[in-house]
Design an enzyme around this catalytic site. Structure first.
Site, mmCIF file in Angstrom:
data_model
loop_
_atom_site.group_PDB
_atom_site.id
_atom_site.type_symbol
_atom_site.label_atom_id
_atom_site.label_comp_id
_atom_site.label_asym_id
_atom_site.label_seq_id
_atom_site.Cartn_x
_atom_site.Cartn_y
_atom_site.Cartn_z
ATOM 1 N N ARG A 175 4.880 11.261 -2.224
ATOM 2 C CA ARG A 175 4.517 11.013 -0.825
ATOM 3 C C ARG A 175 5.734 11.209 0.074
ATOM 4 N NH1 ARG A 175 4.025 5.322 2.099
ATOM 5 N NH2 ARG A 175 3.348 6.070 4.120
ATOM 6 N N PRO A 178 0.796 -1.224 0.000
ATOM 7 C CA PRO A 178 0.000 0.000 0.000
ATOM 8 C C PRO A 178 0.831 1.277 0.000
ATOM 9 C CG PRO A 178 -0.889 -1.553 1.571
ATOM 10 C CD PRO A 178 0.406 -2.125 1.086
ATOM 11 N N ASN A 179 0.377 2.209 -0.799
ATOM 12 C CA ASN A 179 0.886 3.580 -0.902
ATOM 13 C C ASN A 179 2.228 3.701 -1.619
ATOM 14 O OD1 ASN A 179 -1.354 4.796 0.496
ATOM 15 N ND2 ASN A 179 -0.503 3.909 2.353
ATOM 16 N N TYR A 192 10.870 9.241 1.920
ATOM 17 C CA TYR A 192 10.914 8.169 0.924
ATOM 18 C C TYR A 192 11.700 8.523 -0.337
ATOM 19 C CZ TYR A 192 7.307 6.366 3.986
ATOM 20 O OH TYR A 192 6.620 5.924 5.090
ATOM 21 N N ASP A 246 2.163 -15.513 7.301
ATOM 22 C CA ASP A 246 1.776 -16.891 7.001
ATOM 23 C C ASP A 246 2.091 -17.270 5.556
ATOM 24 O OD1 ASP A 246 0.877 -17.339 9.589
ATOM 25 O OD2 ASP A 246 -1.250 -17.068 9.084
ATOM 26 N N SER A 297 13.023 3.590 4.057
ATOM 27 C CA SER A 297 13.470 4.238 5.294
ATOM 28 C C SER A 297 13.905 3.152 6.276
ATOM 29 C CB SER A 297 12.335 5.078 5.891
ATOM 30 O OG SER A 297 11.279 4.239 6.320
ATOM 31 N N ARG A 354 12.112 5.227 13.209
ATOM 32 C CA ARG A 354 10.849 5.958 13.064
ATOM 33 C C ARG A 354 9.924 5.680 14.243
ATOM 34 N NH1 ARG A 354 8.609 5.363 7.306
ATOM 35 N NH2 ARG A 354 7.363 7.094 8.086
ATOM 36 N N HIS A 413 12.878 -1.940 2.745
ATOM 37 C CA HIS A 413 12.278 -0.668 3.150
ATOM 38 C C HIS A 413 13.157 0.474 2.688
ATOM 39 C CE1 HIS A 413 9.199 -2.484 5.597
ATOM 40 N NE2 HIS A 413 10.124 -3.268 6.107
ATOM 41 N N ASN A 441 8.436 -5.145 -0.269
ATOM 42 C CA ASN A 441 8.230 -3.950 0.528
ATOM 43 C C ASN A 441 6.731 -3.884 0.781
ATOM 44 O OD1 ASN A 441 7.873 -1.455 1.665
ATOM 45 N ND2 ASN A 441 9.241 -0.380 0.255
ATOM 46 N N HIS A 500 3.866 -4.163 9.436
ATOM 47 C CA HIS A 500 3.702 -4.077 10.885
ATOM 48 C C HIS A 500 2.386 -4.655 11.383
ATOM 49 C CE1 HIS A 500 6.919 -1.343 9.991
ATOM 50 N NE2 HIS A 500 6.087 -0.608 9.282
ATOM 51 N N ALA A 554 3.011 -0.385 5.083
ATOM 52 C CA ALA A 554 2.439 -0.445 6.427
ATOM 53 C C ALA A 554 1.989 -1.849 6.818
ATOM 54 C CB ALA A 554 1.275 0.530 6.534
ATOM 55 N N GLU A 598 12.921 -8.785 2.800
ATOM 56 C CA GLU A 598 12.142 -7.604 3.186
ATOM 57 C C GLU A 598 12.933 -6.354 2.799
ATOM 58 O OE1 GLU A 598 9.970 -6.017 7.231
ATOM 59 O OE2 GLU A 598 11.933 -6.956 7.427
ATOM 60 N N ARG A 638 6.339 1.148 14.061
ATOM 61 C CA ARG A 638 7.055 0.607 12.901
ATOM 62 C C ARG A 638 8.212 -0.315 13.300
ATOM 63 N NH1 ARG A 638 5.133 3.403 8.423
ATOM 64 N NH2 ARG A 638 4.348 5.476 8.879
#
Length: 144
Positions: free
Chosen positions: A19, A11-12, A24, A89, A104, A109, A102, A76, A82, A79, A100, A113
């Site tokens: 953004r 998302p986002n 970012y 799963d 940032s 943060r 990210h 990535n 978290h 949100a 994984e 997070r």
């Protein structure tokens, strides 16, 4: 046909470049995808970059990756990192290694997070290097 590396974005992340660029960066997801695709070719891999604002799409792609001959997945989850036991799963249910990613550094943060369901299931985590985090993860995936 060369091996492939799947890059999943949650998302986002479609809003990259506009953004919160102070967090970012100014690169768009298309900018990042272009660089990953180019470097993937140099490494002998096809790179498939996808984004969805819907958790279920990410779960579906993780599950389906086993049948696609995917060497590794860069994830990535935004949100959902978290909050998503479903992604945890799904990662645990597949044999394809997940890295994984990210932009940032989540540990630098907000407190919420600091916990990562994705990181608990992933092979490793690369964070805090802006768009370079994706490239570092791609380099790691190529060596798995």
């Amino acid at each position: 046909m060369p091996d492939s590396i799947l890059v999943l974005n949650g998302p986002n992340l479609n809003m990259l470049g506009t953004r919160e660029p102070e967090i970012y960066g100014a690169d768009t997801l298309d900018d990042i995808a272009g660089r990953l695709t180019e470097r993937g070719k140099e490494l002998g891999f096809e790179v498939d970059v996808r984004q969805s604002n819907h958790e279920g799409h990410l779960v579906d792609w993780l599950q389906e990756s086993q049948g696609w001959g995917v060497k590794a997945i860069l994830l990535n989850a935004g949100a959902l990192t978290h909050t998503s036991v479903a992604l945890y799963d799904a990662i645990k249910a597949i044999s394809v290694p997940v890295i994984e990613v990210h932009l940032s550094n989540p540990l630098a943060r907000e407190d919420f997070r600091h916990a990562s369901y994705v990181g608990r299931a992933a092979r490793g985590t690369i964070s805090g290097f802006g768009a370079l985090s994706y490239m570092l993860a791609l380099e790691a995936a190529a060596r798995l």
